[in-house]
Design an enzyme around this catalytic site. Sequence first.
Site, PDB file in Angstrom:
ATOM      1  N   TYR A 146       0.834  -1.205   0.000  1.00  0.00           N
ATOM      2  CA  TYR A 146       0.000   0.000   0.000  1.00  0.00           C
ATOM      3  C   TYR A 146       0.870   1.258   0.000  1.00  0.00           C
ATOM      4  O   TYR A 146       0.603   2.212  -0.746  1.00  0.00           O
ATOM      5  CB  TYR A 146      -0.917  -0.028   1.217  1.00  0.00           C
ATOM      6  CG  TYR A 146      -1.919   1.098   1.278  1.00  0.00           C
ATOM      7  CD1 TYR A 146      -2.992   1.148   0.398  1.00  0.00           C
ATOM      8  CD2 TYR A 146      -1.801   2.102   2.248  1.00  0.00           C
ATOM      9  CE1 TYR A 146      -3.923   2.171   0.466  1.00  0.00           C
ATOM     10  CE2 TYR A 146      -2.724   3.129   2.325  1.00  0.00           C
ATOM     11  CZ  TYR A 146      -3.785   3.166   1.437  1.00  0.00           C
ATOM     12  OH  TYR A 146      -4.696   4.181   1.516  1.00  0.00           O
ATOM     13  N   LYS A 150       0.847   4.063  -2.909  1.00  0.00           N
ATOM     14  CA  LYS A 150       0.462   5.442  -2.652  1.00  0.00           C
ATOM     15  C   LYS A 150       1.648   6.402  -2.819  1.00  0.00           C
ATOM     16  O   LYS A 150       1.471   7.556  -3.228  1.00  0.00           O
ATOM     17  CB  LYS A 150      -0.142   5.555  -1.250  1.00  0.00           C
ATOM     18  CG  LYS A 150      -1.504   4.877  -1.128  1.00  0.00           C
ATOM     19  CD  LYS A 150      -2.520   5.435  -2.112  1.00  0.00           C
ATOM     20  CE  LYS A 150      -3.934   4.950  -1.818  1.00  0.00           C
ATOM     21  NZ  LYS A 150      -4.930   5.518  -2.760  1.00  0.00           N
TER      22      LYS A 150
END
Length: 243
Positions: A146, A150
């Site tokens: 993640y 991001k």
Amino acid sequence: MTGARYDGLVALVTGAASGIGAATVERLRSEGARVAALDVAAVPAEDGVLPLACDVRDEAGVAAAVARAASWCGRLDLVANVAGVASYQHTTAVALAEWERILGVNLTGTFLVCRAALPHLVAARGAIVNVASLAGVRGWRYSAAYSAAKGGVVALSRSLAVEYAPDGVRVACVCPGSVDTPLRGGLTPVPNPHPRLDGHARALLDPPVADPAEIAAAIAYLGAPEARFATGAVLRLDGGAGV
């Protein structure tokens, strides 16, 4: 703020069925926009909303959905890339399929939507607002995939801001911390966390979790013409967790 800031403008919001995406659809509608609402889940058909069913990892599907959004009212002024997935795992437990799923939705999907929309945004001298995360600008426990995705969204946003500034297209991103969304509610705690990481990056505010409408308000500002000088901005919305 409500009013006519988006009167006559058309927006495309991904991840529009729930959470920050749904709040962004509602916020932009309240300010006069017509909104193409894209999600893999069903989006209610409402006045001024065009539901679009699409997985942002599907290149052909994204191209068709963006073309439909742009032809709906003859223009496309704003893209808000909100679609995202996450999970907490020890890095050694992350399967390749899970790595690819998280990067596919969060980063590749954002790229595909941006790429398809850019010709329309150049014509309208419009804007892109990408939703990254606090995990994309600082270390985040048990979130290797993640965080990588991001962080890529942050870098992609900055790169597009530079490349398309001469064409009048503004690009920015927001980096929320904890937000009260189904995504957050569906996360399973990692087993056997290290005690020294408990409370890492905790918000300073009470309550420490943002409402999706607070993030939507920032997206609406960054996507509006008045935010012309915010192109390239990476706006943390984390309640002080990253201070």
